[in-house]
Design a protein around this motif. Sequence first.
Motif, PDB file in Angstrom:
ATOM      1  N   ILE A   1       0.839  -1.208   0.000  1.00  0.00           N
ATOM      2  CA  ILE A   1       0.000   0.000   0.000  1.00  0.00           C
ATOM      3  C   ILE A   1       0.870   1.253   0.000  1.00  0.00           C
ATOM      4  CG2 ILE A   1      -1.621   1.362   1.389  1.00  0.00           C
ATOM      5  CD1 ILE A   1      -2.930  -1.269   2.217  1.00  0.00           C
ATOM      6  N   ASP A   2       1.920   1.268   0.808  1.00  0.00           N
ATOM      7  CA  ASP A   2       2.817   2.430   0.855  1.00  0.00           C
ATOM      8  C   ASP A   2       3.475   2.676  -0.493  1.00  0.00           C
ATOM      9  OD1 ASP A   2       2.209   2.842   3.509  1.00  0.00           O
ATOM     10  OD2 ASP A   2       4.013   1.843   4.276  1.00  0.00           O
ATOM     11  N   ILE A   3       3.904   1.597  -1.143  1.00  0.00           N
ATOM     12  CA  ILE A   3       4.541   1.730  -2.457  1.00  0.00           C
ATOM     13  C   ILE A   3       3.541   2.239  -3.485  1.00  0.00           C
ATOM     14  CG2 ILE A   3       5.539   0.401  -4.374  1.00  0.00           C
ATOM     15  CD1 ILE A   3       6.872  -1.370  -2.191  1.00  0.00           C
ATOM     16  N   GLY A   4       2.332   1.694  -3.451  1.00  0.00           N
ATOM     17  CA  GLY A   4       1.310   2.158  -4.380  1.00  0.00           C
ATOM     18  C   GLY A   4       0.963   3.617  -4.171  1.00  0.00           C
ATOM     19  N   ARG A   5       0.802   4.016  -2.928  1.00  0.00           N
ATOM     20  CA  ARG A   5       0.460   5.398  -2.609  1.00  0.00           C
ATOM     21  C   ARG A   5       1.573   6.355  -3.029  1.00  0.00           C
ATOM     22  NH1 ARG A   5      -1.102   5.325   3.110  1.00  0.00           N
ATOM     23  NH2 ARG A   5      -3.052   4.485   2.279  1.00  0.00           N
ATOM     24  N   ALA A   6       2.820   5.945  -2.856  1.00  0.00           N
ATOM     25  CA  ALA A   6       3.944   6.808  -3.229  1.00  0.00           C
ATOM     26  C   ALA A   6       4.187   6.834  -4.736  1.00  0.00           C
ATOM     27  CB  ALA A   6       5.215   6.340  -2.514  1.00  0.00           C
ATOM     28  N   SER A   7       3.553   5.908  -5.453  1.00  0.00           N
ATOM     29  CA  SER A   7       3.788   5.821  -6.898  1.00  0.00           C
ATOM     30  C   SER A   7       3.073   6.907  -7.676  1.00  0.00           C
ATOM     31  CB  SER A   7       3.331   4.450  -7.422  1.00  0.00           C
ATOM     32  OG  SER A   7       4.121   3.416  -6.882  1.00  0.00           O
ATOM     33  N   SER A   8       1.954   7.391  -7.142  1.00  0.00           N
ATOM     34  CA  SER A   8       1.182   8.382  -7.891  1.00  0.00           C
ATOM     35  C   SER A   8       0.118   9.010  -7.002  1.00  0.00           C
ATOM     36  CB  SER A   8       0.510   7.721  -9.103  1.00  0.00           C
ATOM     37  OG  SER A   8      -0.369   8.607  -9.755  1.00  0.00           O
ATOM     38  N   ILE A   9      -0.187  10.265  -7.282  1.00  0.00           N
ATOM     39  CA  ILE A   9      -1.283  10.921  -6.568  1.00  0.00           C
ATOM     40  C   ILE A   9      -2.623  10.343  -7.020  1.00  0.00           C
ATOM     41  CG2 ILE A   9      -0.025  13.076  -6.196  1.00  0.00           C
ATOM     42  CD1 ILE A   9      -1.531  14.254  -8.582  1.00  0.00           C
ATOM     43  N   SER A  10      -2.605   9.553  -8.084  1.00  0.00           N
ATOM     44  CA  SER A  10      -3.831   8.936  -8.585  1.00  0.00           C
ATOM     45  C   SER A  10      -4.226   7.686  -7.803  1.00  0.00           C
ATOM     46  CB  SER A  10      -3.666   8.563 -10.072  1.00  0.00           C
ATOM     47  OG  SER A  10      -3.468   9.725 -10.853  1.00  0.00           O
ATOM     48  N   TRP A  11      -3.360   7.264  -6.857  1.00  0.00           N
ATOM     49  CA  TRP A  11      -3.725   6.120  -6.020  1.00  0.00           C
ATOM     50  C   TRP A  11      -5.011   6.446  -5.285  1.00  0.00           C
ATOM     51  CZ3 TRP A  11      -2.025   1.187  -5.168  1.00  0.00           C
ATOM     52  CH2 TRP A  11      -2.433   0.556  -3.993  1.00  0.00           C
ATOM     53  N   ASN A  12      -6.004   5.597  -5.446  1.00  0.00           N
ATOM     54  CA  ASN A  12      -7.305   5.832  -4.832  1.00  0.00           C
ATOM     55  C   ASN A  12      -7.411   5.031  -3.546  1.00  0.00           C
ATOM     56  OD1 ASN A  12     -10.295   5.077  -4.370  1.00  0.00           O
ATOM     57  ND2 ASN A  12     -10.432   6.757  -5.849  1.00  0.00           N
ATOM     58  N   ARG A  13      -7.620   5.737  -2.444  1.00  0.00           N
ATOM     59  CA  ARG A  13      -7.625   5.061  -1.138  1.00  0.00           C
ATOM     60  C   ARG A  13      -8.722   4.001  -1.053  1.00  0.00           C
ATOM     61  NH1 ARG A  13      -7.750   7.957   4.832  1.00  0.00           N
ATOM     62  NH2 ARG A  13      -7.658   6.020   6.054  1.00  0.00           N
ATOM     63  N   ASN A  14      -9.893   4.308  -1.576  1.00  0.00           N
ATOM     64  CA  ASN A  14     -10.996   3.356  -1.487  1.00  0.00           C
ATOM     65  C   ASN A  14     -10.814   2.180  -2.447  1.00  0.00           C
ATOM     66  OD1 ASN A  14     -12.398   4.812   0.496  1.00  0.00           O
ATOM     67  ND2 ASN A  14     -13.327   6.137  -1.046  1.00  0.00           N
TER      68      ASN A  14
END
Length: 200
Positions: free
Chosen positions: A112-125
Amino acid sequence: MTRTARKAPWILARSAQAAIAAAAVADVFRGAAVRDHSVRRTDASLHRSGFISMVFVYVMTVAVVLFLVWLARSRRNAQELTPQASVPSRGWTIGAWFVPVVNFVVPRRFVIDIGRASSISWNRNRDTTLVNLWWIAWISHAVTVVTGSRLSAGSMAFLVVAEALMLAAAVLLGLVIERITALQSAALGATAPSAPLAQG
């Protein structure tokens, strides 16, 4: 001299996805063969279950290696894209998977941390839910296998549930890999430096 722009690990992603799918299918055959031997103990069933189990171990090892290499590359890209983000160290990204108890909780957080740091387009939901569904399927598979082997070895019900969870985890992990790689591909494409003009 300019530094070569980093690219999203698409080749690693595709290789890991293929290996993970192959490992899931091999596990179905392994589970069926092991159950068959537990129900009808013959030399033929022993040989068959042993051979299929060996094939599964080889395929699963390849899948694990490719996934971890992909994850390490994705971590490096994420750190480069968002230097201030909290991402795991290179060694801990891989090492956490092999520490008992820790490997039931921490790797999910790392993905999750890697995905979130990969792009501002990471959608939390949507994206975090995808990772959570994969993790639930994977942990549930492991728990079902252990429980089934101790409580009711050879049970068809446990086998069907375990293999359904394995296949679900494989599909969901393939989608997680696809999503993070796509996000990094878009982000790295947007931040890549322009190629220098040829000097005439």
